[in-house]
Design a protein around this motif. Structure first.
Motif, PDB file in Angstrom:
ATOM      1  N   TRP A 151       0.838  -1.208   0.000  1.00  0.00           N
ATOM      2  CA  TRP A 151       0.000   0.000   0.000  1.00  0.00           C
ATOM      3  C   TRP A 151       0.874   1.260   0.000  1.00  0.00           C
ATOM      4  O   TRP A 151       0.623   2.216  -0.740  1.00  0.00           O
ATOM      5  CB  TRP A 151      -0.927  -0.011   1.234  1.00  0.00           C
TER       6      TRP A 151
ATOM      7  N   GLY B  99     -14.346   5.340  -7.489  1.00  0.00           N
ATOM      8  CA  GLY B  99     -14.459   6.680  -8.052  1.00  0.00           C
ATOM      9  C   GLY B  99     -15.778   6.928  -8.746  1.00  0.00           C
ATOM     10  O   GLY B  99     -16.024   8.033  -9.223  1.00  0.00           O
TER      11      GLY B  99
ATOM     12  N   VAL C  17     -19.648   6.710   2.152  1.00  0.00           N
ATOM     13  CA  VAL C  17     -19.074   5.583   2.904  1.00  0.00           C
ATOM     14  C   VAL C  17     -19.454   5.800   4.378  1.00  0.00           C
ATOM     15  O   VAL C  17     -18.780   6.520   5.099  1.00  0.00           O
ATOM     16  CB  VAL C  17     -17.539   5.542   2.749  1.00  0.00           C
TER      17      VAL C  17
ATOM     18  N   ILE D 100     -16.612   2.982   8.527  1.00  0.00           N
ATOM     19  CA  ILE D 100     -15.194   2.791   8.208  1.00  0.00           C
ATOM     20  C   ILE D 100     -14.633   1.816   9.241  1.00  0.00           C
ATOM     21  O   ILE D 100     -14.865   1.972  10.440  1.00  0.00           O
ATOM     22  CB  ILE D 100     -14.441   4.143   8.288  1.00  0.00           C
TER      23      ILE D 100
ATOM     24  N   SER E 279     -12.845  10.304   5.521  1.00  0.00           N
ATOM     25  CA  SER E 279     -11.949   9.736   6.520  1.00  0.00           C
ATOM     26  C   SER E 279     -10.824  10.738   6.821  1.00  0.00           C
ATOM     27  O   SER E 279     -10.953  11.933   6.531  1.00  0.00           O
ATOM     28  CB  SER E 279     -11.429   8.373   6.052  1.00  0.00           C
TER      29      SER E 279
ATOM     30  N   GLY F 165      -9.266  10.121  -3.623  1.00  0.00           N
ATOM     31  CA  GLY F 165      -9.980  10.887  -4.644  1.00  0.00           C
ATOM     32  C   GLY F 165     -10.715  12.099  -4.115  1.00  0.00           C
ATOM     33  O   GLY F 165     -11.564  12.658  -4.801  1.00  0.00           O
TER      34      GLY F 165
HETATM   35  C1  HEM Z   1     -18.270  11.304  -2.661  1.00  0.00           C
HETATM   36  C2  HEM Z   1     -17.082  10.881  -2.999  1.00  0.00           C
HETATM   37  C3  HEM Z   1     -16.207  10.006  -2.141  1.00  0.00           C
HETATM   38  C4  HEM Z   1     -16.293   9.700  -0.800  1.00  0.00           C
HETATM   39  C5  HEM Z   1     -17.328  10.174   0.209  1.00  0.00           C
HETATM   40  C6  HEM Z   1     -15.173   8.843  -0.497  1.00  0.00           C
HETATM   41  C7  HEM Z   1     -14.896   8.340   0.763  1.00  0.00           C
HETATM   42  C8  HEM Z   1     -13.849   7.489   1.061  1.00  0.00           C
HETATM   43  C9  HEM Z   1     -13.605   6.912   2.350  1.00  0.00           C
HETATM   44  C10 HEM Z   1     -14.435   7.163   3.610  1.00  0.00           C
HETATM   45  C11 HEM Z   1     -12.520   6.124   2.242  1.00  0.00           C
HETATM   46  C12 HEM Z   1     -11.976   5.206   3.325  1.00  0.00           C
HETATM   47  C13 HEM Z   1     -10.731   5.676   4.014  1.00  0.00           C
HETATM   48  C14 HEM Z   1     -10.399   4.848   5.232  1.00  0.00           C
HETATM   49  O1  HEM Z   1     -10.452   3.603   5.250  1.00  0.00           O
HETATM   50  O2  HEM Z   1     -10.040   5.488   6.214  1.00  0.00           O
HETATM   51  C15 HEM Z   1     -12.056   6.218   0.868  1.00  0.00           C
HETATM   52  C16 HEM Z   1     -10.941   5.578   0.385  1.00  0.00           C
HETATM   53  C17 HEM Z   1     -10.511   5.672  -0.926  1.00  0.00           C
HETATM   54  N1  HEM Z   1     -11.104   6.375  -1.946  1.00  0.00           N
HETATM   55 FE1  HEM Z   1     -12.725   7.569  -1.782  1.00  0.00          FE
HETATM   56  N2  HEM Z   1     -14.458   8.628  -1.644  1.00  0.00           N
HETATM   57  C18 HEM Z   1     -15.044   9.318  -2.666  1.00  0.00           C
HETATM   58  C19 HEM Z   1     -14.609   9.401  -3.976  1.00  0.00           C
HETATM   59  C20 HEM Z   1     -13.489   8.811  -4.483  1.00  0.00           C
HETATM   60  C21 HEM Z   1     -12.977   8.975  -5.817  1.00  0.00           C
HETATM   61  C22 HEM Z   1     -13.604   9.887  -6.875  1.00  0.00           C
HETATM   62  C23 HEM Z   1     -11.860   8.205  -5.937  1.00  0.00           C
HETATM   63  C24 HEM Z   1     -10.917   7.993  -7.098  1.00  0.00           C
HETATM   64  C25 HEM Z   1     -11.080   8.440  -8.306  1.00  0.00           C
HETATM   65  C26 HEM Z   1     -11.657   7.563  -4.651  1.00  0.00           C
HETATM   66  C27 HEM Z   1     -10.629   6.696  -4.344  1.00  0.00           C
HETATM   67  C28 HEM Z   1     -10.368   6.187  -3.089  1.00  0.00           C
HETATM   68  C29 HEM Z   1      -9.226   5.325  -2.792  1.00  0.00           C
HETATM   69  C30 HEM Z   1      -8.154   4.874  -3.794  1.00  0.00           C
HETATM   70  C31 HEM Z   1      -9.304   5.027  -1.424  1.00  0.00           C
HETATM   71  C32 HEM Z   1      -8.320   4.181  -0.605  1.00  0.00           C
HETATM   72  C33 HEM Z   1      -7.386   5.102   0.162  1.00  0.00           C
HETATM   73  C34 HEM Z   1      -6.337   4.359   0.982  1.00  0.00           C
HETATM   74  O3  HEM Z   1      -6.686   3.479   1.774  1.00  0.00           O
HETATM   75  O4  HEM Z   1      -5.164   4.686   0.803  1.00  0.00           O
HETATM   76  N3  HEM Z   1     -12.655   7.950  -3.788  1.00  0.00           N
HETATM   77  N4  HEM Z   1     -12.883   7.049   0.166  1.00  0.00           N
END
Ligand code: HEM
Length: 452
Positions: A100, A263, A325, A328, A391, A399
């Motif tokens: 990661w 995404g 989400v 978590i 988060s 993203g």
């Molecule tokens: C309304 C839009 C979005 C919300 C509310 C959201 C919310 C979240 C949340 C709560 C996590 C979990 C983090 C954790 O475990 O602490 C997460 C992880 C992630 N999200 Fe989003 N997300 C959104 C949009 C996006 C978009 C547009 C992308 C990519 C194009 C994306 C890519 C990712 C990735 C790659 C992770 C993993 C991060 C990691 O663990 O390093 N997300 N997201």
């Protein structure tokens, strides 16, 4: 520090006390647990995993989990994450540890605010395309329409194609996964995913559809690497600044599937709730229209965002009430102190933006849709961890900058031209339905109207 351990129900109480558990509704169950037992609640975790789960609700403790003591937690050992791994492999959402860290070093720079600015035009163009496809008076199903917009955008941003030819397949695969994971998550005993049950076969077939789309697009691009300037191009050429390594095709495939899933489903859900809330609150809808109708959206940039304060607040308030989400998960790697209790190593920790965002200790009239609460001056003393839709800490959503440009720009571009109202002019009775993301539990029929 208390030696008794946090309060909470036994297995029998869980079933008799908590209707949400009987109805397999994790958000209702979590709400009832907090109401009954307080800010740290011990509950029997999923029977297939065993061990104890802890629901953690106070922003002080959420800060401990996500930020201050984050190295004491593994990012994913909840049951749902294990399921996601089958689909997203070793992509950023489902990996941890050294892999990661290496992936995040390569990928995070692609998603910085200045790097994703170039997609602003795409966000507006796709929103205008959706508007152009609907005549005033047309009716449509809200979530389906928002998924179409979000899918076209992620397709263009990743691959410079709108996935049109594959949209139906991807849509069906994601729907199958959502429903399959929901049934697995709620079943008292679910067959391991390697067993060839009909449900597991459907999940693997759906996974195969997504992997194949990603593999085909990667292979096409390997033949013509200079073709486009999109996220796939960046993934293909990304180098780890520490080791100088690049990614294998399998690693790129896992990240591509991760971006398609993470995404697009999150964005589609947030857009859907935003429109539901706007259509339910005509004054806020009108105010948003008035705030954007004279903004020049033809060449949008980070500067344009300065003029889209109202749209940004609508998005923030939408994600307060309906975070895409809503739960978590983490697992403790060592004993951790939370809310005055010591939580043992190997425990599952659940924190919930859905719950904390609706807690009346931190939010005035939490049930009300009030975008103005996100004006800087309105609540300067609000706890930093009372709001965390993306988060926080090292695993904070990759993203988030992309999302916080995409959502306000899409909303603005549509609302500037058209009013989306409920098809039968009454506010439908809609609740949240959680699996992977927070979607409405029923179809929402909308109608396109002109502004008068
Ligand atoms: C309304 C839009 C979005 C919300 C509310 C959201 C919310 C979240 C949340 C709560 C996590 C979990 C983090 C954790 O475990 O602490 C997460 C992880 C992630 N999200 Fe989003 N997300 C959104 C949009 C996006 C978009 C547009 C992308 C990519 C194009 C994306 C890519 C990712 C990735 C790659 C992770 C993993 C991060 C990691 O663990 O390093 N997300 N997201």
């Amino acid at each position: 520090m208390s030696s008794a351990g946090p309060p909470g129900p036994g297995t029998r109480d869980l079933v008799t006390l908590i209707p949400g558990a009987i109805r397999n509704d994790p958000l209702e169950s979590a709400t009832t647990l907090q109401d009954h037992y307080g800010d740290v609640v011990k509950f029997p975790y999923h029977p297939s995993i065993g061990g104890s789960g802890y629901l953690v609700c106070h922003p002080d403790d959420i800060r401990t989990v996500l930020q201050t003591d984050q190295t004491k937690f593994r990012a994913h050992d909840t049951r749902a994450r294990e399921d996601f791994k089958v689909v997203m492999g070793d992509g950023l959402v489902t990996s941890d540890g050294d892999h990661w860290l290496r992936q995040t070093r390569m990928i995070t720079p692609m998603f910085r605010r200045h790097s994703v600015e170039r997609f602003c035009r795409l966000f507006v163009d796709e929103a205008r395309r959706a508007v152009a496809e609907l005549e005033p008076g047309d009716e449509f199903e809200l979530l389906r329409e928002c998924k179409r917009i979000a899918m076209r955008i992620i397709g263009q941003a990743l691959f410079s194609t709108d996935l049109e030819a594959r949209e139906a397949d991807v849509y069906e695969a994601l729907t199958t996964l959502r429903e399959g994971f929901k049934r697995r998550n709620y079943a008292p005993v679910a067959a391991p995913l390697w067993m060839p049950t009909p449900e597991n076969r459907r999940i693997h077939d759906a996974r195969e559809v997504l992997s194949t789309v990603a593999e085909e697009l990667i292979a096409e691009r390997r033949d013509d690497p200079e073709a486009e300037d999109d996220l796939l191009a960046l993934l293909l050429t990304a180098e780890d600044r520490v080791t100088g390594e690049t990614m294998t095709d399998e690693e790129i495939r896992d990240e591509v599937v991760t971006f398609i899933v993470a995404g697009h489903t999150t964005i589609a859900a947030a857009l859907t709730w935003a429109w539901y809330l706007l259509a339910s609150n005509p004054a806020a809808h009108r105010r948003l229209h008035d705030s954007v109708r004279d903004v020049d959206l033809d060449s949008p940039s980070l500067e344009t965002m300065g003029e889209l304060g109202e749209a940004t607040r609508v998005v923030e308030e939408t994600m307060r009430l309906y975070p895409s989400v809503p739960l978590i998960g983490r697992e403790t790697k060592e004993p951790v102190e939370l809310g005055g209790y010591t939580v043992a190593e190997g425990s599952t920790i659940v924190i919930s933006p859905y719950l904390t965002h609706r807690d009346d200790r931190f939010w005035h009239c939490p049930g009300a849709f009030d975008p103005d609460r996100f004006r800087d001056e309105r609540d300067p003393d609000r706890h930093e961890f009372a709001y965390f839709p993306f988060s926080a800490g090292a695993h904070m959503c990759t993203g988030r900058e992309f999302a916080m440009l995409e959502l306000p720009l899409v909303l603005s571009a549509v609302v500037a031209e058209r009013r989306w109202t409920f098809a039968d002019d009454t506010v439908p009775d809609v609740g949240p339905d959680f699996s992977v993301n927070l979607e409405p539990d029923t179809e929402i029929r909308m109608r396109v109207d002109e502004w008068t």
